[in-house]
Design an enzyme around this catalytic site. Structure first.
Site, mmCIF file in Angstrom:
data_model
loop_
_atom_site.group_PDB
_atom_site.id
_atom_site.type_symbol
_atom_site.label_atom_id
_atom_site.label_comp_id
_atom_site.label_asym_id
_atom_site.label_seq_id
_atom_site.Cartn_x
_atom_site.Cartn_y
_atom_site.Cartn_z
ATOM 1 N N LYS A 214 -11.952 -1.001 5.997
ATOM 2 C CA LYS A 214 -12.316 -1.826 4.840
ATOM 3 C C LYS A 214 -13.234 -2.968 5.280
ATOM 4 O O LYS A 214 -14.285 -2.705 5.848
ATOM 5 C CB LYS A 214 -11.032 -2.307 4.147
ATOM 6 C CG LYS A 214 -9.928 -1.236 4.045
ATOM 7 C CD LYS A 214 -10.244 -0.127 3.058
ATOM 8 C CE LYS A 214 -9.271 1.046 3.113
ATOM 9 N NZ LYS A 214 -7.849 0.761 2.969
ATOM 10 N N ASP B 223 0.056 -7.133 6.755
ATOM 11 C CA ASP B 223 -1.139 -6.304 6.589
ATOM 12 C C ASP B 223 -2.207 -7.224 5.983
ATOM 13 O O ASP B 223 -2.109 -7.620 4.819
ATOM 14 C CB ASP B 223 -0.813 -5.120 5.674
ATOM 15 C CG ASP B 223 -2.009 -4.188 5.470
ATOM 16 O OD1 ASP B 223 -3.163 -4.658 5.581
ATOM 17 O OD2 ASP B 223 -1.785 -2.997 5.176
ATOM 18 N N TYR C 85 0.852 -1.189 0.000
ATOM 19 C CA TYR C 85 0.000 0.000 0.000
ATOM 20 C C TYR C 85 0.895 1.249 0.000
ATOM 21 O O TYR C 85 1.836 1.334 0.810
ATOM 22 C CB TYR C 85 -0.860 -0.056 1.263
ATOM 23 C CG TYR C 85 -1.894 1.015 1.400
ATOM 24 C CD1 TYR C 85 -3.014 1.020 0.583
ATOM 25 C CD2 TYR C 85 -1.770 2.007 2.360
ATOM 26 C CE1 TYR C 85 -3.981 2.004 0.713
ATOM 27 C CE2 TYR C 85 -2.738 2.987 2.497
ATOM 28 C CZ TYR C 85 -3.834 2.977 1.665
ATOM 29 O OH TYR C 85 -4.787 3.949 1.808
#
Ligand code: PLP
Length: 407
Positions: free
Chosen positions: A222, A197, A124
Site C-alpha cells: 500500500k 497494523d 482487515y
C-alpha cells in the site's frame, strides 16, 4: 555527528551505504541507489569469514532467505522511519506480503497453544481469518473487541489476560483512529504485546513504537511502496520480538525478493511527498462530498463530526488519505451506478497508490461478512470508499461530482 535528520531527509537517504565503494574492473565507484542483488548466495574472501557470518559473529550475507543487501537497505530505511527518537534496538524485516508479515508478528508474540489474542473487530478481514483459522487450529483463541472503545478494551484485557492485542492505527472503511497511547498503557500493565497494523497510517502519520506499541506491521503493498506495482510486507520491532521475527522468517521463508525490495525502497523515498498530497487531497474531497446533496454522510478524521476527530489530532500528524461516504440513495444499485459512472477514479481494491481508487466495501473488503455483521460495523450497501491519490484534487472532485449528478 551532525544534527538528527528529519523524516523527509531520512526517507530519501536511509538504507543507502554509499561509503562502501565497489571495486571492480572499472575502478572504484559508488552507486547512489543500492543495486538489485540478484544472488541467492554470497561468498567471502575465506571460509573462516563465512563461518563467522553464518554464526552471527560477523555482519555479512550468506544466503538470500536469511538476508540480502537490497532487502536490508529497504529494511534499514523502514527502521529509520518507524523508530522512536530514542529508538535503539528496533529492527525491521521485509516479507513477501503484508499477510506473511502479519503471520510472523503474531507468531513472534509467542502465541503458544492455549493463549488468547484480543483483536479489534474492525480488523482487515484476512487478519481476522488468519487468527481464527490458522492460529485457532493450534489452540490460540481469538476474541474480538471494539478497539475504539477504551473502556471495552480495558475490561476485555482484564478478563481474558490476552498474550497479544491486535489493532489497526486507522480502520477500514470508517477510518476510526485507535488511541494507541491509551491502549498501550492497558497492554503494558497487563503484560500483553501490542501489535499495531500501521498500513493505513504509515510512519508519516504515526509511529506506534513511539506511542508504546511493541510490534508494527505494514502491508508495504500500500502506501509504503505507493505505486500499486508490488506486493510486500514489513514487521518492525525491538527486543525480544525482533529476534523471534528473524528466526521465523528464516524458517518459514516468506522473505521479500530483491527486485520487489528495490521497488519498495524506491517508493518509500517519496512517502512524505505522496502522503502530504494525499492527506491534503483527502481533506478537500471529504469537505466537498460533505456539502453535496446526494451524499448522506462522509467519514474522514478531518471532519468535526467524525467520532475520532479529537483522537486523530492527538495521535496522528495528519488525517490520512482514505475517505468513505454514504450515498443519499440507498441500496447496492445506486452504489454500483455511481462507481460505474466514474471516469477518472479507478474502480479497484487495494489502497495507498498514487491513483485515486474507489471500491464498494460491502462487496469487496467486507464481502465475507454476514449482512448483520456488516450493519453492526457500519458498512452499508450505500457506502463507497476512496483511496485518494496524488492527482490534482479538483480533477478528482469533478469526477466524483459528475458521477453523483448522474444518480
Ligand atoms: C492489504 C492489507 C493487509 C494485507 O497485506 P497484503 O500485502 O495484501 O498481504 C493487511 N492489513 C491491512 C490493513 C491491509 O490493508
Amino acid at each position: 555527528m551532525g544534527k538528527p535528520r528529519r523524516f523527509e531527509t531520512r526517507a530519501v537517504h536511509s538504507g543507502e551505504h554509499r561509503a562502501g565503494a565497489k571495486e571492480g574492473r572499472d575502478g572504484i565507484f559508488y552507486p547512489i541507489s543500492t543495486p538489485i542483488y540478484a544472488s541467492t548466495t554470497f561468498s567471502h574472501p575465506n571460509i573462516e569469514t563465512t563461518d563467522r557470518v553464518l554464526g552471527g559473529e560477523e555482519q555479512g550475507y550468506s544466503y538470500a532467505r536469511y538476508d540480502n543487501p537490497t532487502v536490508r537497505a529497504f529494511e534499514e530505511a523502514l527502521v529509520s522511519l518507524e523508530s522512536p527518537e530514542t529508538g535503539a534496538g528496533i529492527r525491521a524485516f521485509a516479507f513477501a506480503s503484508g499477510m506473511a508479515a502479519t503471520h510472523a508478528a503474531l507468531a513472534a508474540a509467542e502465541l503458544t497453544g492455549g493463549s488468547t489474542v484480543l483483536a479489534a473487530e474492525q480488523l482487515y478481514g484476512s487478519t481476522s481469518t488468519l487468527l481464527v483459522q490458522v492460529f485457532g487450529a493450534s489452540g490460540v483463541e481469538t476474541r474480538f473487541v471494539d478497539a475504539y472503545d477504551l473502556g471495552a478494551v480495558e475490561k476485555k484485557v482484564a478478563a481474558l489476560e490476552p498474550r497479544a492485542v491486535v489493532v489497526e492505527s486507522i480502520s477500514n472503511p470508517l477510518l476510526r483512529v485507535a488511541d494507541i497511547p491509551e491502549i498501550s498503557k492497558i497492554t503494558r500493565a497487563a503484560g500483553a504485546a501490542l501489535i499495531v497494523d500501521n498500513t493505513f497510517g504509515t510512519p508519516y502519520l504515526q509511529r506506534p513504537l513511539e506511542l508504546g506499541a511493541d510490534i508494527v506491521v505494514h502491508s508495504a503493498t500500500k502506501y509504503i511502496s505507493g505505486h500499486g506495482d508490488l506486493t510486500a510486507g514489513v514487521v518492525a520491532a525491538g527486543a525480544p520480538y525482533a529476534a523471534a521475527v528473524e528466526q521465523l522468517r528464516k524458517l518459514v521463508g516468506g522473505v521479500l525478493g530483491p527486485f520487489e525490495a528495490w521497488l519498495a525502497h524506491r517508493g518509500l523515498k517519496t512517502l512524505p511527498l505522496r502522503m502530504g498530497r494525499q492527506c491534503e487531497n483527502a481533506r478537500e474531497i471529504a469537505s466537498s462530498l460533505a456539502a453535496h446533496q446526494k451524499v448522506a454522510k462522509v467519514n474522514h478524521p478531518s471532519l468535526r463530526a467524525h467520532p475520532d476527530h479529537e483522537t486523530a489530532g492527538r495521535v496522528l500528524s495528519d488525517t490520512g488519505g482514505l475517505v468513505s461516504f454514504e450515498l443519499a440513495a440507498e441500496g447496492r444499485d445506486a452504489a454500483f451506478a455511481f462507481l460505474n459512472a466514474l471516469e477518472l477514479c479507478v474502480k479497484a481494491p487495494s489502497l495507498g497508490d498514487i491513483y485515486t481508487l474507489a471500491i464498494h466495501p460491502a462487496t469487496s473488503s467486507h464481502r465475507e461478512l454476514s449482512p448483520s455483521r456488516r450493519k453492526r460495523l457500519g458498512v452499508g450497501e450505500n457506502l463507497v470508499r476512496l483511496s485518494v491519490g496524488i492527482e490534482h484534487a479538483e480533477d478528482v472532485i469533478s469526477d466524483l461530482q459528475q458521477a453523483l449528478e448522474r444518480l
